[in-house]
Motif scaffolding. Structure first.
Motif, mmCIF file in Angstrom:
data_model
loop_
_atom_site.group_PDB
_atom_site.id
_atom_site.type_symbol
_atom_site.label_atom_id
_atom_site.label_comp_id
_atom_site.label_asym_id
_atom_site.label_seq_id
_atom_site.Cartn_x
_atom_site.Cartn_y
_atom_site.Cartn_z
ATOM 1 N N TYR A 124 0.807 -1.224 0.000
ATOM 2 C CA TYR A 124 0.000 0.000 0.000
ATOM 3 C C TYR A 124 0.845 1.281 0.000
ATOM 4 C CZ TYR A 124 -4.610 -2.118 0.632
ATOM 5 O OH TYR A 124 -5.777 -2.802 0.433
ATOM 6 N N ASP A 125 1.983 1.272 0.676
ATOM 7 C CA ASP A 125 2.723 2.513 0.899
ATOM 8 C C ASP A 125 3.995 2.680 0.075
ATOM 9 O OD1 ASP A 125 0.802 3.020 2.874
ATOM 10 O OD2 ASP A 125 2.036 2.092 4.433
ATOM 11 N N VAL A 126 4.643 1.587 -0.294
ATOM 12 C CA VAL A 126 5.952 1.669 -0.933
ATOM 13 C C VAL A 126 5.888 1.373 -2.426
ATOM 14 C CG1 VAL A 126 8.309 0.751 -0.912
ATOM 15 C CG2 VAL A 126 7.074 1.045 1.239
ATOM 16 N N LEU A 127 5.055 0.450 -2.815
ATOM 17 C CA LEU A 127 5.008 -0.016 -4.196
ATOM 18 C C LEU A 127 4.682 1.106 -5.174
ATOM 19 C CD1 LEU A 127 5.288 -2.406 -6.086
ATOM 20 C CD2 LEU A 127 2.934 -3.038 -5.543
ATOM 21 N N ASP A 156 -1.283 3.606 -7.832
ATOM 22 C CA ASP A 156 -2.248 4.696 -7.772
ATOM 23 C C ASP A 156 -3.461 4.235 -6.969
ATOM 24 O OD1 ASP A 156 -2.922 7.416 -9.417
ATOM 25 O OD2 ASP A 156 -4.744 6.236 -9.071
ATOM 26 N N ASP A 157 -4.097 5.156 -6.276
ATOM 27 C CA ASP A 157 -5.276 4.813 -5.486
ATOM 28 C C ASP A 157 -6.401 4.234 -6.345
ATOM 29 O OD1 ASP A 157 -4.035 5.589 -3.172
ATOM 30 O OD2 ASP A 157 -5.509 7.125 -2.638
ATOM 31 N N MET A 158 -6.389 4.496 -7.648
ATOM 32 C CA MET A 158 -7.411 3.946 -8.533
ATOM 33 C C MET A 158 -7.401 2.415 -8.470
ATOM 34 S SD MET A 158 -9.910 4.514 -10.581
ATOM 35 C CE MET A 158 -9.758 6.226 -11.011
ATOM 36 N N TYR A 159 -6.230 1.820 -8.332
ATOM 37 C CA TYR A 159 -6.122 0.362 -8.201
ATOM 38 C C TYR A 159 -6.959 -0.112 -7.013
ATOM 39 C CZ TYR A 159 -4.122 -4.116 -6.785
ATOM 40 O OH TYR A 159 -3.968 -5.410 -6.372
ATOM 41 N N PHE A 160 -6.818 0.564 -5.877
ATOM 42 C CA PHE A 160 -7.530 0.163 -4.671
ATOM 43 C C PHE A 160 -9.020 0.475 -4.773
ATOM 44 C CE2 PHE A 160 -3.116 1.001 -3.464
ATOM 45 C CZ PHE A 160 -2.773 -0.262 -3.030
ATOM 46 N N MET A 161 -9.368 1.512 -5.528
ATOM 47 C CA MET A 161 -10.782 1.828 -5.752
ATOM 48 C C MET A 161 -11.462 0.740 -6.570
ATOM 49 S SD MET A 161 -10.852 5.829 -6.798
ATOM 50 C CE MET A 161 -9.502 6.844 -6.265
ATOM 51 N N LEU A 162 -10.740 0.187 -7.536
ATOM 52 C CA LEU A 162 -11.330 -0.758 -8.480
ATOM 53 C C LEU A 162 -11.255 -2.215 -8.045
ATOM 54 C CD1 LEU A 162 -10.045 0.789 -11.836
ATOM 55 C CD2 LEU A 162 -12.322 1.025 -10.798
ATOM 56 N N GLU A 163 -10.260 -2.563 -7.251
ATOM 57 C CA GLU A 163 -10.062 -3.959 -6.862
ATOM 58 C C GLU A 163 -10.693 -4.255 -5.507
ATOM 59 O OE1 GLU A 163 -9.031 -6.172 -8.832
ATOM 60 O OE2 GLU A 163 -8.003 -4.991 -10.358
ATOM 61 N N ALA A 195 1.847 5.202 -15.711
ATOM 62 C CA ALA A 195 1.796 3.759 -15.909
ATOM 63 C C ALA A 195 2.694 3.107 -14.873
ATOM 64 C CB ALA A 195 2.278 3.394 -17.307
ATOM 65 N N MET A 196 2.443 1.843 -14.623
ATOM 66 C CA MET A 196 3.306 1.076 -13.734
ATOM 67 C C MET A 196 3.603 -0.242 -14.419
ATOM 68 S SD MET A 196 3.442 -0.058 -9.846
ATOM 69 C CE MET A 196 3.995 1.546 -9.537
ATOM 70 N N PHE A 197 4.865 -0.642 -14.373
ATOM 71 C CA PHE A 197 5.289 -1.900 -14.960
ATOM 72 C C PHE A 197 5.962 -2.731 -13.884
ATOM 73 C CE2 PHE A 197 5.529 1.402 -18.196
ATOM 74 C CZ PHE A 197 4.711 0.865 -19.181
ATOM 75 N N ILE A 198 5.509 -3.959 -13.758
ATOM 76 C CA ILE A 198 6.121 -4.908 -12.846
ATOM 77 C C ILE A 198 6.633 -6.039 -13.723
ATOM 78 C CG2 ILE A 198 5.765 -6.441 -10.878
ATOM 79 C CD1 ILE A 198 3.383 -4.662 -10.104
ATOM 80 N N HIS A 199 7.941 -6.255 -13.722
ATOM 81 C CA HIS A 199 8.512 -7.238 -14.643
ATOM 82 C C HIS A 199 9.779 -7.849 -14.065
ATOM 83 C CE1 HIS A 199 11.827 -4.582 -15.863
ATOM 84 N NE2 HIS A 199 10.952 -3.613 -15.699
ATOM 85 N N ASN A 200 10.225 -8.900 -14.739
ATOM 86 C CA ASN A 200 11.487 -9.518 -14.334
ATOM 87 C C ASN A 200 12.464 -9.540 -15.495
ATOM 88 O OD1 ASN A 200 10.249 -11.488 -15.859
ATOM 89 N ND2 ASN A 200 10.761 -13.164 -14.496
ATOM 90 N N SER A 201 12.337 -8.579 -16.395
ATOM 91 C CA SER A 201 13.224 -8.479 -17.550
ATOM 92 C C SER A 201 14.564 -7.882 -17.155
ATOM 93 C CB SER A 201 12.598 -7.581 -18.621
ATOM 94 O OG SER A 201 11.352 -8.083 -19.005
ATOM 95 N N VAL A 202 15.601 -8.358 -17.805
ATOM 96 C CA VAL A 202 16.929 -7.791 -17.615
ATOM 97 C C VAL A 202 17.150 -6.803 -18.750
ATOM 98 C CG1 VAL A 202 19.392 -8.298 -17.504
ATOM 99 C CG2 VAL A 202 17.745 -9.920 -16.549
ATOM 100 N N PRO A 203 17.454 -5.546 -18.461
ATOM 101 C CA PRO A 203 17.644 -4.564 -19.515
ATOM 102 C C PRO A 203 18.690 -5.003 -20.531
ATOM 103 C CG PRO A 203 17.625 -3.500 -17.380
ATOM 104 C CD PRO A 203 17.653 -4.982 -17.134
ATOM 105 N N GLY A 204 18.359 -4.931 -21.812
ATOM 106 C CA GLY A 204 19.293 -5.253 -22.878
ATOM 107 C C GLY A 204 19.419 -6.730 -23.195
#
Length: 124
Positions: A53-56, A59-66, A104-113
């Protein structure tokens, strides 16, 4: 959800941050669900919920919708991935990135390049 939503002043990108007035109640419900599910150790629930809730930076819209049940599931899944990763020689490295044109927010495990074409392709 019956809480009153409003927008805060626009940030540096012109995007107005959403403010969810019911966020604390939502958080409390998620906490209670996690305690009841007993999948995240009780001594870790507060820190996992606090991080989500605090560090990630969601946006509050996520919490409004889920629904709280969905958010509890997301927290459980991330905790499970963290736990699974700690038991491997090549741990999961998850990155969180934000883009600010319209936000936008992206959560991924890609290594750049580094491109990988082998393995599971869930996106196809």
């Amino acid at each position: 959800m019956t809480a009153v939503e409003s927008s805060a002043p626009a940030n540096h990108s012109g995007y107005s941050d959403n403010v969810y007035s019911g966020k604390q109640e939502h958080r409390d419900q998620v906490y209670a669900i996690l305690e009841q599910n007993d999948l995240v150790p009780k001594h870790r629930i507060e820190s996992e919920v606090g991080w989500f809730y605090d560090v990630l930076g969601l946006d509050d819209m996520y919490f409004m919708l889920e629904k709280p049940e969905t958010v509890a599931g997301h927290i459980t899944a991330l905790y499970g991935a963290e736990l699974s990763s700690s038991n491997k020689s090549n741990p999961l490295n998850v990155a969180f990135e934000s883009a600010y044109e319209n936000s936008a927010m992206f959560i991924h495990n890609s290594v750049p390049g580094v491109s990988k074409t082998d393995g599971i392709s869930y996106e196809k």
